[in-house]
Design a protein around this motif. Structure first.
Motif, PDB file in Angstrom:
ATOM      1  N   ARG A   1     -48.888 115.816-109.905  1.00  0.00           N
ATOM      2  CA  ARG A   1     -47.604 114.318-109.635  1.00  0.00           C
ATOM      3  C   ARG A   1     -47.133 113.785-108.722  1.00  0.00           C
ATOM      4  N   LYS A   2     -47.521 112.833-109.048  1.00  0.00           N
ATOM      5  CA  LYS A   2     -47.060 112.021-107.825  1.00  0.00           C
ATOM      6  C   LYS A   2     -45.896 111.111-108.404  1.00  0.00           C
ATOM      7  N   GLN A   3     -45.241 111.526-106.775  1.00  0.00           N
ATOM      8  CA  GLN A   3     -43.498 111.267-107.723  1.00  0.00           C
ATOM      9  C   GLN A   3     -43.535 109.832-106.677  1.00  0.00           C
ATOM     10  N   TYR A   4     -43.082 108.233-107.826  1.00  0.00           N
ATOM     11  CA  TYR A   4     -41.910 107.372-106.831  1.00  0.00           C
ATOM     12  C   TYR A   4     -41.728 106.328-107.790  1.00  0.00           C
ATOM     13  N   PHE A   5     -40.572 106.264-107.738  1.00  0.00           N
ATOM     14  CA  PHE A   5     -39.706 105.662-108.070  1.00  0.00           C
ATOM     15  C   PHE A   5     -40.256 104.259-108.991  1.00  0.00           C
ATOM     16  N   TYR A   6     -40.189 103.504-109.652  1.00  0.00           N
ATOM     17  CA  TYR A   6     -41.404 102.132-109.948  1.00  0.00           C
ATOM     18  C   TYR A   6     -40.616 101.174-111.451  1.00  0.00           C
ATOM     19  N   PRO A   7     -40.351 100.601-111.906  1.00  0.00           N
ATOM     20  CA  PRO A   7     -39.615 100.307-113.472  1.00  0.00           C
ATOM     21  C   PRO A   7     -40.759 100.671-114.370  1.00  0.00           C
ATOM     22  N   ASP A   8     -42.163 100.331-113.824  1.00  0.00           N
ATOM     23  CA  ASP A   8     -43.068 100.921-115.093  1.00  0.00           C
ATOM     24  C   ASP A   8     -43.535 102.609-115.493  1.00  0.00           C
ATOM     25  N   LEU A   9     -43.047 103.242-115.150  1.00  0.00           N
ATOM     26  CA  LEU A   9     -43.194 104.516-114.877  1.00  0.00           C
ATOM     27  C   LEU A   9     -42.045 104.998-115.228  1.00  0.00           C
TER      28      LEU A   9
END
Length: 226
Positions: free
Chosen positions: A37-45
């Motif tokens: 699980r690659k955690q990051y906050f970005y509007p495309d996910l």
């Protein structure tokens, strides 16, 4: 999409395609592989993380042989393949030219994706673009993808670094995105090489920082960076 209570389901076809591609790229296949699980906050996910592979990819340590055209020096070159891993695609962000807003297209979010990570064996834009073109021919022959860059079926990001002659350690890498054709890839790489070499020659190599730059094909320049 991150819907409440919905669990991810593995697409069996992507495993078949990953094995095909791994074998064609002369990789070692992992009989036991796992997802991360690659955690990051970005509007495309929308769900806030990407299902990917990290330390146990399905294929690794391969190579691809490429014939460089005579007009560019010619010769047979072997480019190393670090890994081939499975992950899910994200959405597509579209930024307004005035920079006031962005839109997101989620149609491809969650679609299976194969990512190929290459060894730092390319020395100029032509070598990189010929390598990518050979990959395109390969995935089309295997039936893994139609490989159409204009449709987003094949996408390439490049990392560029320079080092003085005699130095074994690679310099600071700069990522260049927004490459929509093999010609754009070649020009963008050579532009970035020239930019970094100029900074080195002026004693300003400390201005080369790890960042992501965007290539603007219309102006043949990097007009802004993130």
């Amino acid at each position: 999409m991150g819907l409440p209570g919905a669990l991810p389901v593995l697409n069996s076809k992507v495993i078949e395609f990953a094995v095909k591609l791994g074998l064609a790229l002369n990789c070692n296949l992992a009989f036991n592989s796992k997802f991360d699980r690659k955690q990051y906050f970005y509007p495309d996910l929308p769900k806030g993380y990407q299902i990917s592979q990290f330390d146990v990819p399905i294929a690794a340590a391969g190579f691809l042989d490429v014939d460089i055209p005579l007009e560019f020096g010619g010769g047979h070159k072997r480019f190393g393949i670090t890994r081939v891993h499975m992950e899910e695609d994200a959405g597509k962000l579209m930024h307004a030219e005035n920079g006031n807003f962005s839109q997101v297209d989620l149609n491809r979010a969650g679609v299976p994706l194969l990512e190929i990570v290459s060894e730092p064996d390319m020395r100029n834009g032509i070598e990189a673009s010929e390598y990518a073109a050979e990959l395109q021919r390969l995935v089309r022959y295997l039936g893994v993808s139609n490989g159409n860059m204009q449709e987003g079926s094949l996408r390439c990001d490049v990392n560029v670094s320079v080092r003085p002659i005699g130095q074994s350690k690679f310099g600071t890498k700069v990522e260049v995105k927004n490459l929509n054709s093999f010609a754009s890839m070649s020009r963008a790489i050579d532009f970035e090489i020239s930019r970094q070499v100029l900074l080195h020659s002026q004693g300003q190599e400390d201005q080369i920082v790890q960042e992501t730059r965007l290539w603007e094909e219309g102006s043949q320049n990097q007009t802004f960076h993130q």
